[in-house]
Design a protein around this motif. Sequence first.
Motif, short mmCIF file in Angstrom:
data_model
loop_
_atom_site.label_atom_id
_atom_site.label_comp_id
_atom_site.label_asym_id
_atom_site.label_seq_id
_atom_site.Cartn_x
_atom_site.Cartn_y
_atom_site.Cartn_z
N ALA A 137 0.83 -1.21 0.00
CA ALA A 137 0.00 0.00 0.00
C ALA A 137 0.86 1.26 0.00
CB ALA A 137 -0.94 0.00 1.20
N GLY A 138 2.14 1.14 0.37
CA GLY A 138 3.04 2.27 0.25
C GLY A 138 3.19 2.72 -1.19
N GLU A 139 3.05 1.80 -2.13
CA GLU A 139 3.11 2.17 -3.55
C GLU A 139 1.89 2.98 -3.95
OE1 GLU A 139 4.12 -1.16 -6.07
OE2 GLU A 139 5.21 -2.14 -4.44
N VAL A 140 0.73 2.59 -3.41
CA VAL A 140 -0.49 3.36 -3.67
C VAL A 140 -0.37 4.75 -3.06
CG1 VAL A 140 -3.00 3.40 -3.42
CG2 VAL A 140 -1.82 1.20 -3.68
N ALA A 141 0.12 4.82 -1.82
CA ALA A 141 0.26 6.11 -1.14
C ALA A 141 1.23 7.02 -1.86
CB ALA A 141 0.72 5.88 0.30
N THR A 142 2.38 6.49 -2.26
CA THR A 142 3.39 7.32 -2.93
C THR A 142 2.88 7.84 -4.26
OG1 THR A 142 5.16 6.04 -1.87
CG2 THR A 142 5.76 7.37 -3.77
N THR A 143 2.23 6.98 -5.03
CA THR A 143 1.70 7.38 -6.33
C THR A 143 0.56 8.38 -6.17
OG1 THR A 143 2.30 5.19 -7.17
CG2 THR A 143 0.84 6.51 -8.54
N PHE A 144 -0.32 8.14 -5.19
CA PHE A 144 -1.42 9.06 -4.91
C PHE A 144 -0.88 10.42 -4.51
CE2 PHE A 144 -4.54 11.14 -2.24
CZ PHE A 144 -5.76 10.90 -2.87
N ALA A 146 2.14 11.72 -5.10
CA ALA A 146 2.85 12.35 -6.21
C ALA A 146 1.86 12.96 -7.20
CB ALA A 146 3.74 11.34 -6.91
N LYS A 147 0.74 12.30 -7.38
CA LYS A 147 -0.28 12.78 -8.32
C LYS A 147 -1.14 13.88 -7.72
CE LYS A 147 -4.20 11.09 -11.09
NZ LYS A 147 -5.07 9.90 -11.37
N ASN A 148 -1.40 13.76 -6.40
CA ASN A 148 -2.33 14.67 -5.72
C ASN A 148 -1.70 15.27 -4.46
OD1 ASN A 148 -4.90 13.81 -7.31
ND2 ASN A 148 -4.17 11.88 -6.48
N PRO A 149 -0.58 15.98 -4.56
CA PRO A 149 0.07 16.46 -3.34
C PRO A 149 -0.81 17.37 -2.50
CG PRO A 149 0.98 17.54 -5.29
CD PRO A 149 0.13 16.41 -5.78
N GLY A 150 -1.73 18.09 -3.14
CA GLY A 150 -2.62 18.96 -2.40
C GLY A 150 -3.73 18.24 -1.68
N ARG A 151 -3.88 16.91 -1.93
CA ARG A 151 -4.92 16.13 -1.27
C ARG A 151 -4.41 15.37 -0.04
NH1 ARG A 151 -8.99 13.73 -3.53
NH2 ARG A 151 -9.54 13.56 -1.33
N VAL A 152 -3.11 15.43 0.21
CA VAL A 152 -2.53 14.63 1.28
C VAL A 152 -1.97 15.56 2.36
CG1 VAL A 152 -0.91 12.80 1.88
CG2 VAL A 152 -1.94 12.85 -0.40
N ALA A 153 -2.55 15.47 3.56
CA ALA A 153 -2.08 16.28 4.68
C ALA A 153 -0.82 15.69 5.30
CB ALA A 153 -3.18 16.40 5.73
N GLY A 154 -0.67 14.39 5.19
CA GLY A 154 0.49 13.70 5.77
C GLY A 154 0.32 12.21 5.58
N ALA A 155 1.33 11.45 5.98
CA ALA A 155 1.27 10.01 5.79
C ALA A 155 2.13 9.29 6.81
CB ALA A 155 1.73 9.63 4.38
N VAL A 156 1.73 8.06 7.11
CA VAL A 156 2.54 7.13 7.90
C VAL A 156 2.72 5.88 7.05
CG1 VAL A 156 2.68 5.72 9.98
CG2 VAL A 156 1.67 8.02 10.09
N LEU A 157 3.95 5.57 6.70
CA LEU A 157 4.25 4.38 5.91
C LEU A 157 4.74 3.30 6.85
CD1 LEU A 157 6.05 6.03 2.84
CD2 LEU A 157 3.61 5.53 3.17
N VAL A 158 3.97 2.22 6.94
CA VAL A 158 4.20 1.17 7.93
C VAL A 158 4.95 0.02 7.26
CG1 VAL A 158 3.14 -0.33 9.65
CG2 VAL A 158 2.05 1.86 9.07
#
Length: 288
Positions: A137-144, A146-158
């Motif tokens: 799911a880190g691949e989904v998060a990174t791609t999301f 990169a595509k939508n930086p304004g939609r992501v407030a932050g992330a935790v990659l487990v």
Amino acid sequence: MTKHSIPLRRKAIALGAAVLVALAAFPASAATGSPSATTRTVTNAEHDLVFHVVDGRSPALVLDAGGGLSSSYWKDLAPRLARTTGRKVITYDRAGEGRSDEISGPWRIESAVSDLEAGLRALSETRKVVLVSHSIAGEVATTFAAKNPGRVAGAVLVDANVPDFFSDEMLTAFAPVVEQQRADLLAQPSTKKNRQLLAVMADFAPTHRAYNKLAWPNTVPVTVIVTSGTPFDAPEAARLWRDAQARFAQAGPNRKHVVAENTTHEGIVTERPDVVAGAVEDVLKAVR
């Protein structure tokens, strides 16, 4: 060391599918005082996806499990986060996982991102979100992101798949392992779980060579949690995994690197939920 000398005896398929285990879809917690989840079915590109939502404040937390796992991977942590943070918590089954429909052909990161985007739109979640992503799911998060930086407030990659790990050297060395895992799965009965794992293995090298070129946006805070027990038995492969995680965490501002002691790649959410919850709370403080 030559590019073919990396020992790659594996505990499980962590790079493309974290474990060969699939769990039932995430139910509402029966614990006293735990918030309950509502379930929504969202259609995207002619297949249905199942989302579970615990209502709360923004930014919403979007929890995404590793390969071979359904939304129930978060069955204990999701209600805990909803209760302690007061945030909306969204878990879901990616296509081919849990109660979501299967799709034909190789697994594509871009399709998984499209599914997540469709789900958030259907849930009227148009504001920024915090991504909490395990393994593939880190691949989904990174791609999301990169595509939508304004939609992501932050992330935790487990213990997640970060682009840095998928060098040409590693992919070349890993190719025989993928083929062996594929042969083993083909020899087993055809199940939804096995079909999804096989889809991840198809086009594995070209998919991950492209992923290797992605960069996490510097505007988005991210905490990288690394388990002490990596997906690999072989010391050199484990070192490469840890080094890639550290490089990723050091490659930009607003990044943290956390090592979760006494944990495994597959079991961290149940072994050290406090570490994951703490990282989520830290990210939320950073985005207020």
